[in-house]
Design a protein around this motif. Sequence first.
Motif, PDB file in Angstrom:
ATOM      1  N   PHE A 121       8.016 -43.932 -28.358  1.00  0.00           N
ATOM      2  CA  PHE A 121       9.083 -43.170 -29.043  1.00  0.00           C
ATOM      3  C   PHE A 121       9.514 -42.449 -27.015  1.00  0.00           C
ATOM      4  N   GLU A 122       8.727 -42.263 -26.399  1.00  0.00           N
ATOM      5  CA  GLU A 122       9.550 -42.352 -24.961  1.00  0.00           C
ATOM      6  C   GLU A 122      10.771 -43.294 -25.213  1.00  0.00           C
ATOM      7  N   TYR A 123      10.740 -44.666 -25.726  1.00  0.00           N
ATOM      8  CA  TYR A 123      11.487 -45.827 -24.743  1.00  0.00           C
ATOM      9  C   TYR A 123      12.510 -45.147 -26.069  1.00  0.00           C
ATOM     10  N   TRP A 124      12.477 -45.116 -27.275  1.00  0.00           N
ATOM     11  CA  TRP A 124      13.860 -44.714 -27.266  1.00  0.00           C
ATOM     12  C   TRP A 124      14.543 -42.928 -26.916  1.00  0.00           C
ATOM     13  N   LYS A 125      13.705 -42.408 -26.790  1.00  0.00           N
ATOM     14  CA  LYS A 125      14.412 -41.450 -26.161  1.00  0.00           C
ATOM     15  C   LYS A 125      15.663 -41.455 -25.382  1.00  0.00           C
ATOM     16  N   ASN A 126      14.908 -42.444 -24.938  1.00  0.00           N
ATOM     17  CA  ASN A 126      15.385 -42.868 -22.692  1.00  0.00           C
ATOM     18  C   ASN A 126      16.812 -43.174 -23.480  1.00  0.00           C
ATOM     19  N   ARG A 127      16.740 -44.684 -24.684  1.00  0.00           N
ATOM     20  CA  ARG A 127      17.759 -44.941 -25.288  1.00  0.00           C
ATOM     21  C   ARG A 127      18.759 -44.486 -25.901  1.00  0.00           C
ATOM     22  N   ARG A 128      18.191 -43.394 -25.953  1.00  0.00           N
ATOM     23  CA  ARG A 128      19.285 -42.288 -26.829  1.00  0.00           C
ATOM     24  C   ARG A 128      20.224 -41.420 -25.914  1.00  0.00           C
TER      25      ARG A 128
END
Length: 514
Positions: free
Chosen positions: A282-289
């Motif tokens: 979740f954290e990873y995709w938050k930052n990627r997005r």
Amino acid sequence: MVQDDVFKKLVSHCKEYGFVFQSSEIYDGLGAVYDYGQMGVELKNNLKKYWWDSMVMLNENIVGIDSAIFMHPTIWKASGHVDAFNDPLIDNRDSKKRYRADVLIEEHLAKQDEKIDKEVQKATKRFGDTFDEKMYRETNPRVLRYQQERDEIHARFVKAMNDNDLNEMRQIIVDCGIVCPISGSRDWTEVRQFNLMFSTEMGSTADGAMKVYLRPETAQGIFVNFLNVQKTGRMKVPFGIAQIGKAFRNEIVARQFIFRTREFEQMEMQFFVTPGEELEWFEYWKNRRMQWHQALGFGAEKYRFHDHDKLAHYANAATDIEYEMPFGFKEVEGIHSRTGFDLSQHEQFSGKKMQYYDPELGKSYIPYVVETSIGLDRMFLSVMAASYREETLEGGETRVLLKLPPTLAPVKLAVLPLVRKDGLPEKARAIVDELKFSFACQYDEKDSIGKRYRRQDAIGTPYCVTIDHQTLKDDTVTVRDRDTMEQERVPINALQQFIAERTDMSQLLKQLTH
Ligand code: ATP
């Protein structure tokens, strides 16, 4: 300029230059449905490509699908949409206007926040360099009172939403003295739930027609195909499935142009992970997005995360990426950790196993899902709002400009013969015939060169190539930059590379480091 005026101008600019038209306009329109015109469709396609490539091309473990809009009606029972895809609505008896009760309260809370911020700003001016904002917020009696009022309302609101307590929602609206923006009155009806799904019938009545829904989100098409893709693509968890497609919601309040419409397009990606690892992803995709949005170069301060107050019962984390529209910070994308809810529900309702066999762990399980879900139309609106400019030039002349990122611009270059004679149009046509295989080009020979530049500025064309008499002598052209209005001479045989280096999608994608 007042933000309201900016927005009005943006809406009329969208129509005047072929970006967005009201649907069924000659029949006086259809509420909250819009058509994209000749420029709009290009911008939309470029946005889709930016999203699709960033997901499917840049990630070996993400693949795409395109599922049908119609799906078996039990899918919507399993997903919870038949029973719970509701918005709380309230009517004002005087204006007869209908509102979403939760939105009225959220807007009231935002106003309270603004009041507090104004106090702090005033104090910052008054105290100058010595100002300690934290201390001020913690001790100033007026700020404290505002904050306390706000927090109380906020806590009641969160509880009412979680408990699905419609009476309490109405009470909050009454207690806060919220008035109808149209009539100014406080005469509110009860709050009722309203299901947002459109339905229609499939099959002739003789066969026994079946009630089917127009999908309110694209995600379910991904969930029900999860094993098809996993098996045929030999995908290993963690992996993702991406999809772009239409979704339909019978929105109660559909204002603000293409921000909230009844037919819209979503770009969604469901990322399947081992249970227990979902919050890291979740954290990873938050930052990627967030990185994807910010790579467009509109300024990091234009975006913020907004964590959800009310988590859906199956989610264990959720946040929105908000963009500062002319009417305030608004959700453009949602990132949700949805646990194993959807796949478990489909397993239960379909009676088919929805489990993944993990060769490394040597066991089967239902993966957890982290989803990123962005509205294409909202993204379109944010890009238009960020790009729209009115500039006053030296000499007092004004120009309207769409400062679109060159990769997203509907037209990459305009080819303009300086005059309509002396063989210049033929030369210009030859350039278009060469470059049209690589770029969206426009040929224009009508009106003065200045007027033609303005027309291109207004649709956001990053480069104007002008063919003049010198071109006939040395095979060079001038290339005018939309933003600086500066011109440079470029040999015709270097044009292809010149434009590609500045407008190719890869330029944008390369900014997305992992
Ligand atoms: P909202 O709270 O604004 O109604 P939502 O939280 O219901 O939105 P999601 O269900 O998370 O929205 O959908 C994901 C994305 O789809 C949103 O971030 C938004 O960009 C887009 N979207 C949702 N509803 C609409 C709509 N009616 N018109 C245009 N885009 C929409």
